[in-house]
Design an enzyme around this catalytic site. Sequence first.
Site, PDB file in Angstrom:
ATOM      1  N   GLU A   1     -19.320   4.221  13.464  1.00  0.00           N
ATOM      2  CA  GLU A   1     -19.268   3.451  12.221  1.00  0.00           C
ATOM      3  C   GLU A   1     -17.868   3.489  11.603  1.00  0.00           C
ATOM      4  OE1 GLU A   1     -21.331   1.396  11.084  1.00  0.00           O
ATOM      5  OE2 GLU A   1     -23.045   1.857  12.361  1.00  0.00           O
TER       6      GLU A   1
ATOM      7  N   TYR B   1     -21.562   1.844   2.613  1.00  0.00           N
ATOM      8  CA  TYR B   1     -22.066   1.267   3.856  1.00  0.00           C
ATOM      9  C   TYR B   1     -22.241   2.335   4.929  1.00  0.00           C
ATOM     10  CZ  TYR B   1     -22.032  -0.589   8.520  1.00  0.00           C
ATOM     11  OH  TYR B   1     -22.348  -0.807   9.837  1.00  0.00           O
TER      12      TYR B   1
ATOM     13  N   ASP C   1     -23.486  -4.952   6.130  1.00  0.00           N
ATOM     14  CA  ASP C   1     -22.171  -5.323   6.646  1.00  0.00           C
ATOM     15  C   ASP C   1     -22.083  -6.846   6.646  1.00  0.00           C
ATOM     16  OD1 ASP C   1     -23.655  -6.179   8.824  1.00  0.00           O
ATOM     17  OD2 ASP C   1     -22.496  -5.075  10.319  1.00  0.00           O
TER      18      ASP C   1
ATOM     19  N   CYS D   1     -27.163 -15.322  14.846  1.00  0.00           N
ATOM     20  CA  CYS D   1     -26.841 -15.873  13.522  1.00  0.00           C
ATOM     21  C   CYS D   1     -25.338 -15.706  13.282  1.00  0.00           C
ATOM     22  CB  CYS D   1     -27.658 -15.164  12.447  1.00  0.00           C
ATOM     23  SG  CYS D   1     -27.703 -16.040  10.861  1.00  0.00           S
TER      24      CYS D   1
ATOM     25  N   CYS E   1     -29.908 -21.295  16.090  1.00  0.00           N
ATOM     26  CA  CYS E   1     -31.170 -21.284  15.337  1.00  0.00           C
ATOM     27  C   CYS E   1     -32.390 -21.497  16.236  1.00  0.00           C
ATOM     28  CB  CYS E   1     -31.135 -22.344  14.245  1.00  0.00           C
ATOM     29  SG  CYS E   1     -29.847 -22.072  13.000  1.00  0.00           S
TER      30      CYS E   1
ATOM     31  N   CYS F   1     -33.659 -18.144  17.457  1.00  0.00           N
ATOM     32  CA  CYS F   1     -33.671 -17.059  16.475  1.00  0.00           C
ATOM     33  C   CYS F   1     -35.112 -16.630  16.191  1.00  0.00           C
ATOM     34  CB  CYS F   1     -33.001 -17.514  15.185  1.00  0.00           C
ATOM     35  SG  CYS F   1     -33.007 -16.246  13.893  1.00  0.00           S
TER      36      CYS F   1
ATOM     37  N   CYS G   1     -36.617 -19.035   7.891  1.00  0.00           N
ATOM     38  CA  CYS G   1     -35.236 -19.181   7.437  1.00  0.00           C
ATOM     39  C   CYS G   1     -35.087 -20.426   6.555  1.00  0.00           C
ATOM     40  CB  CYS G   1     -34.280 -19.270   8.627  1.00  0.00           C
ATOM     41  SG  CYS G   1     -32.539 -19.438   8.136  1.00  0.00           S
TER      42      CYS G   1
END
Length: 356
Positions: free
Chosen positions: A45, A128, A146, A198, A205, A208, A214
């Site tokens: 991270e 975060y 994020d 995405c 899409c 997805c 959505c």
Amino acid sequence: MRDGDISADLLAWYDIHARDLPWRVGPAARAAGQRPDPYRVWLSEIMLQQTTVAAVRAYFNRFTTLWPDVQALAAAPDGDVMGEWAGLGYYARARNLLKCARVVATEHGGQFPADPDALLALPGIGPYTAAAISAIAFDLPETVMDGNVERVMARLFDVRTPLPAAKPDLKAHAAALTPQTRPGDHAQAVMDLGATICTPRSPACGICPLRDPCAARQIGNAAELPLKTRKAAKPTRRGIVYLAQRDDGAWLLERRPDKGLLGGMLGWPGSEWSETVQDAPPLDANWQTLPGEVRHTFTHFHLILTVKTVIVSAEDEAQTGFFLPCHEFRPSDLPTVMRKAYDLARPLIPARSGGK
């Protein structure tokens, strides 16, 4: 569709399509009882902050080979760690990495705390990163935010407030979706969805797992979100770097101050970086200006550097820096902007330099 159904669909997708990452324990391994190593989660991270997965892989593998646990990293010499970090950028992260490792080793018995507040007290760990470690390493229901998560939330709920003003709203949506069961996998699933489907441009899409609920897909504006407030143009600064090589092959280098850009890194002596250039050579010599320039972009400004070179004798004394023997010099230890200067000069460097 209810929030719980959205999370369930996302986890089902993740169980099949999770990215294979060297710091990750995949869904199958977790189902078999393998738990993520908090050290590896934390290290990844920190490395991934404002950097891509593709750029981080090799660094992560090299770090964990050299320093397989937090105690090993805490005991490492500063220069070795900074050298291995060279090229990854944002060098304050490397300094805080060492500080954090040493605090964990000495004050926490070599074990990362699970609580986000305790993690926030460690050097270099912000909201975060604390949430990511708590969720991924300890499976606590923390909300991990994020850029990928913000993009998914903006489209899923058709949030049209521009970033950064939209951040609280996007986090509230993400928190509502975070399940009590498998929150770590859920966090990674949202990030994977943003990284692979995405995406910022031309989101896929049609494949997805969240295409039905959505809101942006239904309206037809998914590719336009999230909206962002226009940033001011970055200023351009200029400077000079001086590459001096002794006739025995040694290079004149300096260790930059811990605070500031490229803090703690090896580099060439140079002038201040500003709108106007002030010649400030580290020793009196017949400096030659190379054709071409070094161009590099930092977070807040563009930089253009002129490169000057010279060969000096052992009797020449520098006003700053130190001469490093050629057999100890590794260009890979230089930060990217300094390596660019070396690469510009490389065709003119005599074979005795020893640089590779």
